[in-house]
Design a protein around this motif. Structure first.
Motif, PDB file in Angstrom:
ATOM      1  N   VAL A   1      61.689 -20.603  46.037  1.00 48.74           N
ATOM      2  CA  VAL A   1      61.290 -19.217  46.307  1.00 48.74           C
ATOM      3  C   VAL A   1      62.431 -18.286  45.893  1.00 48.74           C
ATOM      4  CG1 VAL A   1      60.541 -17.558  48.056  1.00 48.74           C
ATOM      5  CG2 VAL A   1      59.741 -19.932  48.162  1.00 48.74           C
TER       6      VAL A   1
ATOM      7  N   LYS B   1      62.473 -14.931  45.472  1.00 47.28           N
ATOM      8  CA  LYS B   1      62.418 -13.499  45.808  1.00 47.28           C
ATOM      9  C   LYS B   1      63.833 -12.972  46.013  1.00 47.28           C
ATOM     10  CE  LYS B   1      61.669 -14.477  50.736  1.00 47.28           C
ATOM     11  NZ  LYS B   1      60.640 -14.842  51.694  1.00 47.28           N
TER      12      LYS B   1
ATOM     13  N   ASN C   1      57.367 -13.398  46.458  1.00 49.61           N
ATOM     14  CA  ASN C   1      56.503 -12.869  47.517  1.00 49.61           C
ATOM     15  C   ASN C   1      56.000 -11.459  47.227  1.00 49.61           C
ATOM     16  OD1 ASN C   1      58.915 -11.541  48.025  1.00 49.61           O
ATOM     17  ND2 ASN C   1      58.537 -11.427  50.230  1.00 49.61           N
TER      18      ASN C   1
ATOM     19  N   VAL D   1      53.672 -16.350  47.088  1.00 45.90           N
ATOM     20  CA  VAL D   1      53.704 -16.833  48.473  1.00 45.90           C
ATOM     21  C   VAL D   1      53.617 -15.686  49.483  1.00 45.90           C
ATOM     22  CG1 VAL D   1      54.961 -18.926  47.830  1.00 45.90           C
ATOM     23  CG2 VAL D   1      56.255 -16.926  48.599  1.00 45.90           C
TER      24      VAL D   1
ATOM     25  N   MET E   1      47.815 -22.743  53.621  1.00 49.75           N
ATOM     26  CA  MET E   1      49.225 -22.390  53.767  1.00 49.75           C
ATOM     27  C   MET E   1      49.455 -21.842  55.171  1.00 49.75           C
ATOM     28  SD  MET E   1      51.335 -19.466  53.815  1.00 49.75           S
ATOM     29  CE  MET E   1      52.211 -18.383  52.687  1.00 49.75           C
TER      30      MET E   1
ATOM     31  N   ILE F   1      52.798 -20.173  57.899  1.00 45.21           N
ATOM     32  CA  ILE F   1      54.176 -19.850  58.268  1.00 45.21           C
ATOM     33  C   ILE F   1      54.218 -19.898  59.797  1.00 45.21           C
ATOM     34  CG2 ILE F   1      56.047 -18.164  58.087  1.00 45.21           C
ATOM     35  CD1 ILE F   1      54.445 -16.811  55.794  1.00 45.21           C
TER      36      ILE F   1
ATOM     37  N   MET G   1      59.605 -24.527  55.003  1.00 43.41           N
ATOM     38  CA  MET G   1      60.541 -23.642  54.324  1.00 43.41           C
ATOM     39  C   MET G   1      61.934 -24.269  54.484  1.00 43.41           C
ATOM     40  SD  MET G   1      58.512 -20.235  55.727  1.00 43.41           S
ATOM     41  CE  MET G   1      59.886 -19.138  55.650  1.00 43.41           C
ATOM     42  N   SER G   2      62.979 -23.504  54.185  1.00 48.08           N
ATOM     43  CA  SER G   2      64.320 -24.099  54.217  1.00 48.08           C
ATOM     44  C   SER G   2      64.603 -24.848  55.529  1.00 48.08           C
ATOM     45  CB  SER G   2      65.393 -23.020  54.030  1.00 48.08           C
ATOM     46  OG  SER G   2      65.296 -22.467  52.740  1.00 48.08           O
TER      47      SER G   2
ATOM     48  N   ARG H   1      58.063 -24.603  50.389  1.00 52.62           N
ATOM     49  CA  ARG H   1      58.531 -23.327  49.813  1.00 52.62           C
ATOM     50  C   ARG H   1      59.944 -23.063  50.300  1.00 52.62           C
ATOM     51  NH1 ARG H   1      53.979 -22.257  52.971  1.00 52.62           N
ATOM     52  NH2 ARG H   1      55.376 -20.968  54.209  1.00 52.62           N
ATOM     53  N   VAL H   2      60.907 -23.315  49.445  1.00 56.89           N
ATOM     54  CA  VAL H   2      62.304 -23.254  49.873  1.00 56.89           C
ATOM     55  C   VAL H   2      63.048 -22.163  49.109  1.00 56.89           C
ATOM     56  CG1 VAL H   2      64.445 -24.556  50.130  1.00 56.89           C
ATOM     57  CG2 VAL H   2      62.242 -25.711  50.460  1.00 56.89           C
ATOM     58  N   GLY H   3      63.591 -21.213  49.845  1.00 57.28           N
ATOM     59  CA  GLY H   3      64.337 -20.117  49.240  1.00 57.28           C
ATOM     60  C   GLY H   3      65.828 -20.246  49.522  1.00 57.28           C
ATOM     61  N   ARG H   4      66.247 -19.839  50.723  1.00 57.40           N
ATOM     62  CA  ARG H   4      67.673 -19.810  51.082  1.00 57.40           C
ATOM     63  C   ARG H   4      68.362 -21.159  50.885  1.00 57.40           C
ATOM     64  NH1 ARG H   4      67.780 -18.792  56.781  1.00 57.40           N
ATOM     65  NH2 ARG H   4      65.729 -19.724  56.662  1.00 57.40           N
TER      66      ARG H   4
ATOM     67  N   ARG I   1      69.669 -14.342  51.512  1.00 60.90           N
ATOM     68  CA  ARG I   1      69.248 -13.140  50.776  1.00 60.90           C
ATOM     69  C   ARG I   1      69.982 -11.919  51.310  1.00 60.90           C
ATOM     70  NH1 ARG I   1      64.630 -16.374  51.063  1.00 60.90           N
ATOM     71  NH2 ARG I   1      64.213 -15.691  53.180  1.00 60.90           N
TER      72      ARG I   1
HETATM   73  C1  LIG Z   1      60.762 -16.236  51.745  1.00 61.56           C
HETATM   74  C2  LIG Z   1      59.647 -17.170  51.948  1.00 61.56           C
HETATM   75  C3  LIG Z   1      59.872 -18.556  51.922  1.00 61.56           C
HETATM   76  C4  LIG Z   1      61.237 -19.163  51.774  1.00 61.56           C
HETATM   77  O1  LIG Z   1      61.936 -18.993  52.979  1.00 61.56           O
HETATM   78  P1  LIG Z   1      63.396 -19.621  53.156  1.00 61.56           P
HETATM   79  O2  LIG Z   1      63.640 -19.540  54.606  1.00 61.56           O
HETATM   80  O3  LIG Z   1      64.299 -18.766  52.345  1.00 61.56           O
HETATM   81  O4  LIG Z   1      63.334 -21.012  52.653  1.00 61.56           O
HETATM   82  C5  LIG Z   1      58.772 -19.380  52.091  1.00 61.56           C
HETATM   83  N1  LIG Z   1      57.533 -18.886  52.252  1.00 61.56           N
HETATM   84  C6  LIG Z   1      57.289 -17.561  52.271  1.00 61.56           C
HETATM   85  C7  LIG Z   1      55.891 -17.097  52.474  1.00 61.56           C
HETATM   86  C8  LIG Z   1      58.328 -16.661  52.130  1.00 61.56           C
HETATM   87  O5  LIG Z   1      58.075 -15.351  52.168  1.00 61.56           O
END
Ligand SMILES: *Cc1c(COP(=O)(O)O)cnc(C)c1O
Length: 229
Positions: free
Chosen positions: A42, A44, A65, A89, A171, A173, A203-204, A219-222, A228
């Motif tokens: 991810v 963003k 996102n 996402v 999906m 969260i 996620m992370s 879905r892995v961002g950080r 961020r």
């Molecule tokens: C930002 C986001 C992620 C990633 O989150 P992290 O905590 O950075 O891994 C996953 N899913 C969605 C819908 C997001 O908005």
């Protein structure tokens, strides 16, 4: 999420490798093939050069996102690198549907009948069919998007029968302040009873646990790109 220590890293190479290693290990522990889980990086807020670094490290699937941010970054990235896959996402406003259908390979935030209608129309108009995931608000949180669990079966039926949409999966969260396991299990139950093959969850902070509950897309961002701004 609530319990994750902040990640302070700027170079995605090493964190990406450790996320991949954790994914492979989680699959092994769950008796699953590592190829059954797609890692969505991810990106963003991540600038193009950092995204390209991840591409050079072999990452091909990314998530954004916001439609506008993706429109600013991805035409360039795609012109420079072949075979990248882009997933939306974040939540999708109806007026952004034409751009989203044009740009994304998958949309994880189908969450209301009107959006199903706009996506169906736009797919027909553009001759494109992004893969679709229905977002479920498993914690019934008022501020969060997603279909409520008790009406998800009916919404899936409507997407299929009324709008002729091919739904790939679900999906979620989970709420920040609750253990995610129950939410992952709930999402998996809804998918099984509706014959859906994909689960976008984790996620992370919790992707390892999500894999134990059957996630097919994490879905892995950080964890890959660092905190961020
Ligand atoms: C930002 C986001 C992620 C990633 O989150 P992290 O905590 O950075 O891994 C996953 N899913 C969605 C819908 C997001 O908005």
């Amino acid at each position: 999420m609530g319990t994750t220590p902040p990640v302070h890293r700027t170079d995605p190479a090493e964190p990406l490798a450790s996320v991949r290693a954790a994914l492979v290990e989680a699959c092994a522990r769950a008796g699953r093939d590592a190829g059954s889980v797609t890692l969505i990086a991810v990106s963003k807020t991540v600038p193009v050069d950092k995204v390209e670094h991840a591409v050079r490290c072999g990452q091909t699937v990314f998530g954004e996102n916001r439609v506008q941010e993706a429109e600013a970054k991805w035409p360039l990235l795609r012109s420079r690198h072949h075979g990248l896959e882009l997933h939306l996402v974040g939540s999708l406003q109806s007026n952004k549907v034409p751009a989203a259908v044009a740009l994304f390979d998958a949309i994880h935030s189908l969450d209301r009948p009107r959006l199903a209608l706009s996506i169906a129309r736009e797919c027909a108009r553009q001759g494109r069919r992004p893969r679709l995931f229905i977002q479920v608000n498993t914690g019934a949180e008022p501020q969060k998007s997603g279909v409520l669990p008790q009406v998800t079966d009916a919404f899936i039926d409507a997407c299929r029968d009324v709008h002729d949409l091919d739904i790939e999966g679900l999906m979620c969260i989970p709420p920040l302040d609750e253990p995610p396991a129950g939410h992952f299990a709930l999402l998996a139950d809804i998918a099984v009873r509706n014959g859906l093959r994909s689960l976008s969850m984790g996620m992370s902070a919790d992707f390892v646990e999500a894999i134990a509950h059957g996630a097919t897309h994490v879905r892995v961002g950080r964890g890959i790109f660092g905190d961020r701004p």
